[in-house]
Design an enzyme around this catalytic site. Structure first.
Site, PDB file in Angstrom:
ATOM      1  N   GLU A 169       2.688  -1.678 -46.235  1.00 56.38           N
ATOM      2  CA  GLU A 169       2.794  -3.384 -45.998  1.00 56.38           C
ATOM      3  C   GLU A 169       3.892  -3.787 -46.179  1.00 56.38           C
ATOM      4  O   GLU A 169       4.747  -3.295 -47.137  1.00 56.38           O
ATOM      5  CB  GLU A 169       1.644  -3.936 -46.764  1.00 56.38           C
ATOM      6  CG  GLU A 169       1.604  -5.317 -46.489  1.00 56.38           C
ATOM      7  CD  GLU A 169       0.641  -6.087 -47.062  1.00 56.38           C
ATOM      8  OE1 GLU A 169      -0.065  -5.498 -48.017  1.00 56.38           O
ATOM      9  OE2 GLU A 169       0.711  -7.491 -46.881  1.00 56.38           O
ATOM     10  N   ASN A 184       2.451  -9.028 -42.399  1.00 57.15           N
ATOM     11  CA  ASN A 184       1.669 -10.302 -42.534  1.00 57.15           C
ATOM     12  C   ASN A 184       1.930 -11.305 -41.439  1.00 57.15           C
ATOM     13  O   ASN A 184       3.091 -11.751 -41.039  1.00 57.15           O
ATOM     14  CB  ASN A 184       1.699 -10.963 -44.061  1.00 57.15           C
ATOM     15  CG  ASN A 184       1.206  -9.959 -44.974  1.00 57.15           C
ATOM     16  OD1 ASN A 184      -0.053  -9.796 -45.422  1.00 57.15           O
ATOM     17  ND2 ASN A 184       2.148  -9.305 -45.652  1.00 57.15           N
ATOM     18  N   GLU A 229      -1.501  -8.208 -40.352  1.00 57.35           N
ATOM     19  CA  GLU A 229      -2.430  -8.791 -41.131  1.00 57.35           C
ATOM     20  C   GLU A 229      -2.718 -10.261 -41.020  1.00 57.35           C
ATOM     21  O   GLU A 229      -1.933 -11.013 -41.298  1.00 57.35           O
ATOM     22  CB  GLU A 229      -2.077  -8.375 -42.714  1.00 57.35           C
ATOM     23  CG  GLU A 229      -2.035  -6.799 -42.956  1.00 57.35           C
ATOM     24  CD  GLU A 229      -1.705  -6.432 -44.253  1.00 57.35           C
ATOM     25  OE1 GLU A 229      -1.999  -7.260 -45.126  1.00 57.35           O
ATOM     26  OE2 GLU A 229      -1.536  -5.268 -44.625  1.00 57.35           O
ATOM     27  N   ASP A 252      -7.103  -9.700 -43.490  1.00 57.59           N
ATOM     28  CA  ASP A 252      -6.488  -9.735 -45.118  1.00 57.59           C
ATOM     29  C   ASP A 252      -7.194 -10.499 -46.095  1.00 57.59           C
ATOM     30  O   ASP A 252      -7.955 -11.468 -45.816  1.00 57.59           O
ATOM     31  CB  ASP A 252      -5.129 -10.295 -44.965  1.00 57.59           C
ATOM     32  CG  ASP A 252      -4.333  -9.720 -46.117  1.00 57.59           C
ATOM     33  OD1 ASP A 252      -4.615  -8.998 -46.979  1.00 57.59           O
ATOM     34  OD2 ASP A 252      -3.037  -9.957 -46.178  1.00 57.59           O
ATOM     35  N   GLU A 274      -7.307  -3.612 -52.038  1.00 60.28           N
ATOM     36  CA  GLU A 274      -5.986  -4.027 -52.402  1.00 60.28           C
ATOM     37  C   GLU A 274      -6.101  -4.080 -53.935  1.00 60.28           C
ATOM     38  O   GLU A 274      -7.020  -4.144 -54.843  1.00 60.28           O
ATOM     39  CB  GLU A 274      -5.780  -5.203 -51.854  1.00 60.28           C
ATOM     40  CG  GLU A 274      -5.585  -5.567 -50.296  1.00 60.28           C
ATOM     41  CD  GLU A 274      -4.894  -7.113 -49.973  1.00 60.28           C
ATOM     42  OE1 GLU A 274      -5.602  -7.765 -50.618  1.00 60.28           O
ATOM     43  OE2 GLU A 274      -3.930  -6.969 -49.520  1.00 60.28           O
TER      44      GLU A 274
END
Ligand code: C2E
Ligand code: CA
Ligand code: CA
Length: 538
Positions: A339, A393, A425, A452, A505
């Site tokens: 990520e 993101n 995300e 997310d 996560e």
């Protein structure tokens, strides 16, 4: 609204009415025109200096415009009309210059009078003294009181604040909403009466001042704490909420209240008023009733403001970068991707984290170019590596941008990253899920979409079935509560049933990793598996 020419004409009429006998009228007018020009230049000068006001006062007397009412007319006209011509923020400067102008005028006049006094008899002297006192009184009135209500104005309130003794005090600012629109429908005369009635209602609450047409202040000396002032604010809002009967109509006024309560020593008038104005802005913004000034919030806003101001140039200089945190397949601990997480190594201020600057960028709109830049950096770095998923993101603000799908396509094309290697995300918020067509457009490019922080929002599984998400990222909060092991298992199963893979996560311990593996969670991310790092190894 008047012009400078009209103002000059009115000034000349006032001066003539005050007894000035113009020899050549045109010359007098051009003299006043010059003085007005000088005055306006002084208002605009940077840095501001009120001294020229004094010279203008002396010049009026030298021009033989020395009768006392000249000063009254001058103050009345310039204080009343210049702020409208030069902008409301000029009011303080205009008043400061007028204060100096009166000092110069009175001094020059006194010099004249001293010379004349030698020829004056006693009763003439008494008369002259009375005229001077009357002039001073009217000058004070004009300088220190609101033209609308006759209440003390901001200048006056500043003096009162400067003289506050020891102990605590409270300052309450009351901003009336939409008074302008009300005034347009009411006309000046009724607006005047409305303001007078408001003033009458508020007067018992404390030392009342009228700072601008739609802004009243109540100073409450001798408070024992914020609660005292909050009570006064509640009372004030209640008094304003009752209808105002004017000419048989019930007028309704709405208002907001900003409050400062603190020991009087240690804050100057500027501080009081600045903080109270800020609190009033919060009250208008939050819509939660009276807002009490809070130094921590003010500090935070100041810092955000600085960040917001610096960010565009920092983006141009290419200061924003990414760190990469491994995404791991839990069954065999293979790193399947990373990520990308935004970072701002701000020169002289250390590494600024995204929770600080992303919300600021979202508010200013900078998130669009910033998001494009970060996406391009991430894709370029990933394209240079051997393979694996790069997960970037997206802010909901970016989803609002109708050009988003085209811009993602363009970045994929230019960086030559295969679309299947990019994952975007999107945080589970009500707003994000509204942009169905954008989400579908992105999925159609061949990009993977991940939901997310799944579990923190309120999207029902039913909504998810209709949206093209390939992956759910479970919020770290789920891992903290071992009691919810069953729930966790059900959610993972449900996501699988919908055809989504699941990433957990915030895995911080071996125990959490083991549990998630047992529950069939596909991927994991967290400090225990790998921290975010400046280099990308996929
Ligand atoms: P997120 O998308 O949920 O990112 C995960 C955050 O959790 C990251 O914080 C990461 O460093 C942190 N984290 C990773 N493993 C652990 C762990 O084991 N324990 C704990 N306590 N935390 C862990 P970070 O980098 O500070 O990012 C915070 C948030 O800022 C992100 O949350 C994301 O919402 C946002 N963000 C970051 N980069 C970007 C970006 O490029 N664009 C946008 N729009 N938002 C971004
Ligand atoms: Ca994320
Ligand atoms: Ca997350």
């Amino acid at each position: 609204m008047t012009s400078y020419a009209a103002l000059t004409d009115e000034w000349l009429r006032g001066v003539v009415a005050a007894g000035f006998v113009p020899g050549v009228r045109a010359r007098a007018r051009s003299a006043l025109e010059d003085l007005l020009e000088e005055f306006v230049a002084a208002v605009r000068a940077e840095p501001f200096d009120p001294a020229p006001g004094r010279r203008i006062g002396v010049e009026l007397v030298d021009l033989r415009m020395s009768a006392p009412p000249v000063l009254g007319t001058t103050v009345h006209l310039l204080a009343g009309q210049l702020p409208a011509l030069l902008g409301e923020q000029s009011r303080e400067r205009v008043l400061a210059l007028l204060e100096n102008l009166s000092v110069g005028f009175v001094a020059a006049q006194r010099d004249l009078a001293v010379r004349a006094a030698e020829e004056m008899n006693r009763s003439e002297k008494i008369h002259w003294r009375a005229v001077q006192l009357d002039l001073q009184r009217r000058l004070q009135q004009a300088l220190l009181h609101s033209p609308d209500t006759g209440l003390p104005n901001e200048q006056h309130l500043r003096k009162t604040l400067a003289d506050l003794g020891g102990g605590r005090s409270g300052l309450l600012l009351l901003g009336l909403d939409q008074l302008d629109e009300l005034a347009d429908t009411l006309g000046d005369e009724r607006r005047h009466r409305l303001l007078a009635t408001i003033a009458r209602r508020l007067r018992p609450l404390g030392i009342l001042a009228h700072l601008a047409v739609d802004l009243f202040a109540v100073l409450v000396p001798g408070t024992t704490g914020p609660d005292d002032l909050i009570k006064v604010a509640d009372q004030a809002l209640q008094l304003l909420a009752a209808p105002f009967p004017i000419d048989g109509h019930d007028l309704h006024v709405t208002a907001h209240a900003g409050l400062v309560e603190r020991p009087a020593a240690g804050t100057d008038p500027d501080g009081w008023l600045h903080d109270a104005r800020l609190a009033l802005r919060w009250a208008r913004h939050d819509q939660l009733g009276p807002a009490l000034f809070d130094p921590a919030r003010a500090d935070d806003e100041r810092r955000r403001h600085h960040l917001a101001a610096e960010m565009p140039a920092a983006l141009d200089r290419g200061e924003f970068t990414l760190h990469y945190q491994p995404l791991m397949r839990l069954s065999d601990r293979t790193v399947i991707g990373a990520e990308a997480l935004a970072r701002w190594p701000r020169p002289g201020a250390g590494l600024v984290m995204p929770l600080r600057f992303i919300p600021v960028a979202e508010r200013t709109g900078l998130i669009r170019p910033l998001g494009r830049h970060l996406l391009e950096v991430a894709c370029r770095r990933a394209a240079a590596g051997p393979g694996g998923l790069i997960s970037v993101n997206l802010s909901p603000v970016q989803l609002r941008d109708p050009g988003l799908v085209a811009s993602v396509a363009d970045i994929l094309h230019r960086t030559e990253l295969p679309a299947a290697r990019l994952q975007l995300e999107i945080t589970e918020t009500a707003e994000a899920l509204q942009y169905r067509s954008v989400l579908t457009g992105l999925a159609a490019l061949g990009v993977r979409l991940a939901l997310d922080d799944f579990g923190t929002g309120y999207s029902s599984l039913a909504v998810l079935t209709t949206l093209p998400f390939a992956e759910a990222k479970l919020a770290a909060e789920f891992l903290l509560d071992t009691q919810r092991r069953d729930v966790l298992g059900h959610i993972i199963d449900a996501c699988h049933a919908l055809g989504m893979t699941v990433t957990a996560e915030g895995i911080e311990t071996a125990e959490q990793e083991r549990l998630l593996r047992e529950l069939g969670c596909d991927h994991g991310q967290g400090y225990h598996l790998g921290r975010p790092q400046p280099t990308l190894s996929i």
